[in-house]
Scaffold this active site. Structure first.
Site, PDB file in Angstrom:
ATOM      1  N   GLY A 111       0.937  -1.248   0.038  1.00  0.00           N
ATOM      2  CA  GLY A 111      -0.033   0.080   0.137  1.00  0.00           C
ATOM      3  C   GLY A 111       0.825   1.240   0.012  1.00  0.00           C
ATOM      4  CE  LYS A 112       5.416   4.783  -0.177  1.00  0.00           C
ATOM      5  NZ  LYS A 112       6.742   4.260   0.215  1.00  0.00           N
TER       6      LYS A 112
END
Ligand code: NAD
Length: 422
Positions: A111-112
């Protein structure tokens, strides 16, 4: 060697990430059904982040959180506060996190997150209000079992503490495991600060062993003497390599007999830069990259080595401490010149690995000493290097493709055994 992705003026980081996925998927002869399930982000959230500035004016910022994959575990990845943050940049970084976590075989997806803003122009109060509003906006999709953010460019342990506090206030009880990279006083892990540089060092040591390059006296050049670069340089120096040049945004210093790295660290702490370090020569950024050396560590930002300067590189090993410092076109030049690349998703994975240790310690309420952390990190980095190197040799592909094949292959396998719901 198999093909390398091409970066053109029209291609952004996310398009490159997708192309690199296709190359790995082709090399693995992945089934189209599996490709359809693992290639694209699972979930993307765009949020409005209104903030009352110190002047009384309300400014609306835009924030993102992208969960590329949760096939192998909760999404994991940093949050970036930077003027250049876009949804495509966040998608690319989230995608790389998926393969990176799989390469080191820790039970996370990728994720980011990010906010398009300039934190250098904001007061602490404005930063805190923006962070807390963003945290509450993404709260429905984060959590220790869902998605665990961490620091990235211009986000700090203090910012992680505000996210932890906001999440905990809304839940009604303390939840330390919702973020990593926290201050030690709030459940952070010993060794986290040094973990990325330490992981870089382990992968370089393994490369030298496998390529038959003597580590003792190996001439080493570091672009970007920040967290990752200065720790990697210190460990290389302490283990007997010869660090001959380092740089930061203000300039580059060079001493062919070797720099006293600990003294450079002290000097930078005192003066704010490596430039002016006594007993070293000043050189340009282009000259630094082109130095005759065994190891070059780009540890600053993306796109440091491109089609324009890749042909000047004389290092035998290039270790990507930074994310994306070597462009796909430069990769191809490295293949032609037989430069051995340690790709970012392997080289700098020590950071996320110790973030994983932090989460494990928080969830168990039991904390390890620093030697334990470092020993466990070493084991994972050496094993991961060997996994990637084996594919590189057996399949005759470059190290970038080999790492992507390991990462994509592990996610594909998880997807296959989980099957498709419903
Ligand atoms: P940092 O801000 O501590 O250090 C960056 C350093 O690079 C600074 O010293 C800065 O002066 C220097 N720099 C910037 N532009 C430069 C240029 N053009 N030439 C020379 N020096 C330049 O950041 P960091 O945490 O060390 O991160 C560096 C890179 O490593 C980033 O790409 C980051 O995404 C990556 N990374 C860091 C971690 C981590 O845990 N710190 C983990 C994974 C990846």
């Amino acid at each position: 060697m198999l093909a390398t992705a091409t970066l053109t003026a029209e291609k952004n980081a996310y398009e490159v990430a997708l192309e690199n996925f296709d190359l790995a998927a082709n090399a693995l002869e992945l089934d189209n059904n599996v490709r359809a399930m693992i290639k694209y982000p699972e979930r993307e959230l765009t949020v409005s982040v209104p903030v009352r500035m110190d002047s009384g004016k309300i400014v609306r910022f835009v924030g993102y959180r992208v969960q590329h994959s949760t096939q192998r575990g909760p999404a994991k990845g940093g949050i970036r506060f930077h003027p250049n943050v876009t949804i495509d940049e966040v998608r690319a970084l989230a995608t790389w996190m998926t393969w990176k976590c799989a390469v080191v075989n820790i039970p996370y997806g990728g994720g980011k997150g990010g906010i398009t803003c300039n934190p250098k122009e904001m007061s602490m109060g404005e930063l805190e209000r923006m962070t807390r509003r963003y945290a509450s906006a993404i709260l429905p999709i984060i959590g220790p079992e869902k998605d665990i953010p961490a620091p990235d460019v211009y986000t700090t342990p203090q910012i992680m503490a505000w996210i932890m506090d906001t999440y905990s206030m809304m839940k009604g009880y303390p939840v330390t495991g919702v973020v990593t990279g926290k201050p030690i006083s709030l459940g952070g892990s010993l060794g986290r600060n040094e973990a990325t540089g330490r992981g870089v060092f382990y992968t370089i040591r393994s490369s030298c062993q496998n390529l038959g390059i003597p580590f003792q006296g190996a001439r080493t050049v570091v672009q970007g003497f920040g967290n990752a670069g200065s720790i990697a340089a210190t460990l290389m120096h302490e283990a007997g390599a010869k660090v001959i040049a380092v740089s930061d945004t203000r300039g580059c210093i060079f001493n062919p007999r070797g720099l006293d790295v600990l003294a450079v660290v002290e000097f930078k702490k005192r003066t704010g830069s490596v430039t002016g370090f006594p007993g070293a020569e000043k050189i340009t950024a282009d000259e630094l990259l082109a130095l005759d050396c065994e190891v070059l560590i780009p540890a600053a930002l993306e796109n440091a080595i491109t089609v324009d300067n890749a042909h000047t590189i004389r290092a035998r090993i290039v270790a990507e401490a930074a994310n994306g410092p070597v462009t796909p076109d430069a990769d191809r030049i490295f293949d032609e010149k037989c430069v051995f690349l340690i790709p970012d998703i392997l080289c700098n994975a020590g950071g996320v690995t110790v973030s994983y240790f932090e989460w494990v310690q928080d969830e168990n309420h039991l904390f390890w000493d620093e030697n334990d952390v470092n020993a466990k990190l070493e084991k994972i980095m050496v094993r991961s290097f060997n996994d990637v190197f084996k594919i590189h040799v057996e399949r005759k592909v470059n190290m970038r493709l080999a790492a992507n094949m390991v990462g994509v292959g592990r996610v594909a396998e998880a997807c296959r055994v989980r099957g498709l719901y419903p």
